[in-house]
Motif scaffolding. Structure first.
Motif, PDB file in Angstrom:
ATOM      1  N   UNK A 121     -25.761  20.605 -36.317  1.00 51.00           N
ATOM      2  CA  UNK A 121     -24.930  19.920 -35.334  1.00 51.00           C
ATOM      3  C   UNK A 121     -25.769  18.794 -34.744  1.00 51.00           C
ATOM      4  N   UNK A 122     -25.401  17.568 -35.061  1.00 57.09           N
ATOM      5  CA  UNK A 122     -26.200  16.417 -34.637  1.00 57.09           C
ATOM      6  C   UNK A 122     -25.409  15.532 -33.683  1.00 57.09           C
ATOM      7  N   UNK A 123     -26.118  14.962 -32.719  1.00 58.84           N
ATOM      8  CA  UNK A 123     -25.502  14.055 -31.759  1.00 58.84           C
ATOM      9  C   UNK A 123     -25.825  12.611 -32.090  1.00 58.84           C
ATOM     10  N   UNK A 124     -25.682  11.715 -31.121  1.00 61.98           N
ATOM     11  CA  UNK A 124     -25.976  10.303 -31.334  1.00 61.98           C
ATOM     12  C   UNK A 124     -27.430  10.075 -31.768  1.00 61.98           C
ATOM     13  N   UNK A 125     -27.652   8.959 -32.432  1.00 61.06           N
ATOM     14  CA  UNK A 125     -28.961   8.648 -33.001  1.00 61.06           C
ATOM     15  C   UNK A 125     -30.060   8.615 -31.934  1.00 61.06           C
ATOM     16  N   UNK A 126     -31.273   8.998 -32.360  1.00 62.87           N
ATOM     17  CA  UNK A 126     -32.451   8.957 -31.490  1.00 62.87           C
ATOM     18  C   UNK A 126     -33.618   8.334 -32.256  1.00 62.87           C
ATOM     19  N   UNK A 127     -34.403   7.542 -31.571  1.00 57.61           N
ATOM     20  CA  UNK A 127     -35.674   7.099 -32.136  1.00 57.61           C
ATOM     21  C   UNK A 127     -36.738   7.201 -31.057  1.00 57.61           C
ATOM     22  N   UNK A 128     -37.870   7.770 -31.425  1.00 62.28           N
ATOM     23  CA  UNK A 128     -39.056   7.789 -30.564  1.00 62.28           C
ATOM     24  C   UNK A 128     -40.124   6.960 -31.266  1.00 62.28           C
ATOM     25  N   UNK A 129     -40.536   5.887 -30.631  1.00 58.82           N
ATOM     26  CA  UNK A 129     -41.631   5.063 -31.149  1.00 58.82           C
ATOM     27  C   UNK A 129     -42.888   5.414 -30.351  1.00 58.82           C
ATOM     28  N   UNK A 130     -43.942   5.808 -31.051  1.00 59.73           N
ATOM     29  CA  UNK A 130     -45.224   6.140 -30.423  1.00 59.73           C
ATOM     30  C   UNK A 130     -46.195   5.021 -30.785  1.00 59.73           C
ATOM     31  N   UNK A 131     -46.646   4.281 -29.773  1.00 56.96           N
ATOM     32  CA  UNK A 131     -47.443   3.074 -30.009  1.00 56.96           C
ATOM     33  C   UNK A 131     -48.722   3.083 -29.180  1.00 56.96           C
ATOM     34  N   UNK A 132     -49.663   2.265 -29.607  1.00 59.29           N
ATOM     35  CA  UNK A 132     -50.928   2.125 -28.873  1.00 59.29           C
ATOM     36  C   UNK A 132     -51.146   0.668 -28.465  1.00 59.29           C
ATOM     37  N   UNK A 133     -52.357   0.381 -27.981  1.00 57.83           N
ATOM     38  CA  UNK A 133     -52.641  -0.958 -27.461  1.00 57.83           C
ATOM     39  C   UNK A 133     -52.772  -2.009 -28.558  1.00 57.83           C
ATOM     40  N   UNK A 134     -52.729  -1.586 -29.823  1.00 56.40           N
ATOM     41  CA  UNK A 134     -52.811  -2.526 -30.940  1.00 56.40           C
ATOM     42  C   UNK A 134     -51.439  -2.851 -31.526  1.00 56.40           C
ATOM     43  N   UNK A 135     -50.395  -2.295 -30.978  1.00 56.54           N
ATOM     44  CA  UNK A 135     -49.054  -2.447 -31.549  1.00 56.54           C
ATOM     45  C   UNK A 135     -48.451  -3.810 -31.216  1.00 56.54           C
ATOM     46  N   UNK A 136     -47.363  -4.132 -31.912  1.00 58.31           N
ATOM     47  CA  UNK A 136     -46.713  -5.435 -31.762  1.00 58.31           C
ATOM     48  C   UNK A 136     -45.367  -5.263 -31.040  1.00 58.31           C
ATOM     49  N   UNK A 137     -45.233  -5.797 -29.821  1.00 59.89           N
ATOM     50  CA  UNK A 137     -43.993  -5.619 -29.055  1.00 59.89           C
ATOM     51  C   UNK A 137     -42.733  -6.083 -29.774  1.00 59.89           C
ATOM     52  N   UNK A 138     -42.825  -7.150 -30.579  1.00 65.13           N
ATOM     53  CA  UNK A 138     -41.621  -7.631 -31.256  1.00 65.13           C
ATOM     54  C   UNK A 138     -41.133  -6.644 -32.314  1.00 65.13           C
TER      55      UNK A 138
END
Length: 424
Positions: free
Chosen positions: A222-239
């Protein structure tokens, strides 16, 4: 841990009204079959088709309207999803082994006989969804695969969805949506066959209907609306992060896009990027409402704290925008599907990489994975007890049954023991 942005309206519980509506639909279809299905199709989907099932002529006409390029894209999806499902099936092995003299135990891999797949109509024709639920069933060896999808494309189903279903092994396609589709497949009607397993994503009425019919039939999850968890550090790209958050936010106004990041500055920059990108989205895109009410940005003090937060969220899609991913890959255990590295876009899995995009939401990743070829296979055990094995097991079983006060169990075991001793 600090929130730069916190969601304002998270509702994961099924409303009483939704539960009751679905219950009424299911009961009516149980009692009245096609008549009730037509009634709810007209009421909820404005569908007044006389035939629930798509004819071969209708299917052929729809497919003929597609270009060669469109069909080639879908064929590629079918091939990649099927190949991954085959690789998964190769990991499942039958078991047939002796566990003592005269004690043969094992299991067989048996595909279920009939599967019902549900393909959402929704705001966009999700061309991979039908393939994701049907192709693994075909690979598993399911004998009969049917599909239901809302008739929201010129009184029928989008041609690309029809083509994907046919290429994935579906033989019967029905223009039925919502809870009425789930009820029809669970209990059968004059037109729709009863199935053994129902799979595929859908709106809250579809999810609630699957919950209510579970037990009468099997379901994937039984699944609900989509989810995304992005785990980022200080080297990641905001765009890149912003694009990945919005890719899932545009699925549904209640979709959840969550950023967990070790840098407050980059977290704030990402929020600005999201707002800038949203200006380019159509004003009717669900991404606006989703991000405004459900989006979150959480700053953590360390990678370790981020790992703990990720395990707590157990997100449907977990995307690691980390310079070094090894520790997170090793220590994060709760998610629907894992995307390792900033270039492993969730969109690739949504569309064509080969892994399945029907995944657990609402922290379901704590106890289950997503839809896979094994969802359509029964691992059924067997046993054959002969010779010395009869005496070994009968001696134990008869004594244990006596202690438990189960006379029938004792008798069944004792007779085997006596027979085994007589035949010596």
């Amino acid at each position: 841990m600090e929130y730069i942005k916190k969601s304002t309206n998270i509702k994961t519980e099924t409303s009483v009204a939704t539960e009751q509506t679905v219950k009424d639909v299911i009961k009516d279809i149980q009692l009245n079959g096609d008549e009730a299905i037509h009634k709810y199709e007209k009421k909820f989907g404005n569908n007044d088709r006389t035939s629930l099932r798509l004819s071969e002529e209708e299917i052929e006409s729809a497919i003929a309207s597609l270009t060669d390029e469109q069909k080639s894209l879908i064929d590629n999806v079918v091939e990649r999803v099927s190949n991954f499902a085959k690789a998964q099936l190769d990991c499942l092995l039958p078991l047939d082994r002796d566990f003592g003299d005269g004690i043969r135990l094992g299991h067989k891999l048996i595909p279920v006989e009939t599967v019902g797949t549900y393909v959402p109509g929704g705001r966009f024709p999700l061309l991979s969804s039908g393939v994701m639920v049907a192709a693994p069933a075909k690979v598993a060896g399911v004998k009969r695969i049917i599909a239901c999808s809302p008739a929201n494309y010129n009184g029928s189903i989008h041609p690309a969805i029809i083509y994907g279903l046919k290429q994935s092994g579906v033989t019967e396609i029905f223009a039925i949506g919502g809870a009425q589709a789930i009820a029809a497949m669970a209990y059968g009607s004059e037109s729709v066959p009863q199935v053994d397993v129902i799979s595929g994503p859908g709106n809250r009425f579809v999810a609630e209907a699957k919950r209510q019919v579970f037990g009468e039939v099997g379901i994937d999850l039984v699944a609900g609306p989509s989810e995304v968890v992005v785990f980022a550090d200080e080297f990641s790209k905001p765009d890149l992060i912003a694009a990945d958050l919005l890719a899932q936010a545009e699925h549904d106004p209640n979709a959840r896009a969550i950023l967990i990041i070790t840098s407050k500055e980059l977290g704030e920059n990402t929020m600005l990027e999201v707002e800038k990108l949203l200006e380019q989205f159509d004003e009717n895109s669900p991404a606006h409402e989703s991000w405004n009410k459900m989006g979150e940005i959480i700053v953590v003090d360390s990678i370790q704290e981020g790992i703990e937060v990720c395990n707590e969220f157990a997100g449907e899609h977990l995307h690691l925008h980390l310079k070094e991913t090894e520790e997170a890959v090793e220590k994060i255990h709760n998610y629907g599907s894992l995307f390792i590295g900033e270039n492993s876009s969730v969109v690739f899995s949504d569309k064509v990489s080969g892994t399945n995009h029907t995944l657990p939401t609402n922290r379901g990743g704590r106890y289950t994975g997503g839809l896979w070829v094994g969802s359509y296979v029964k691992v059924a055990t067997f046993q054959e007890i002969t010779g010395p094995g009869v005496n070994t097991l009968a001696t134990h079983a008869s004594r244990q049954s006596e202690m438990e006060g189960l006379e029938g169990h004792h008798l069944s075991a004792f007779k085997r023991k006596a027979q085994a001793e007589f035949s010596k």
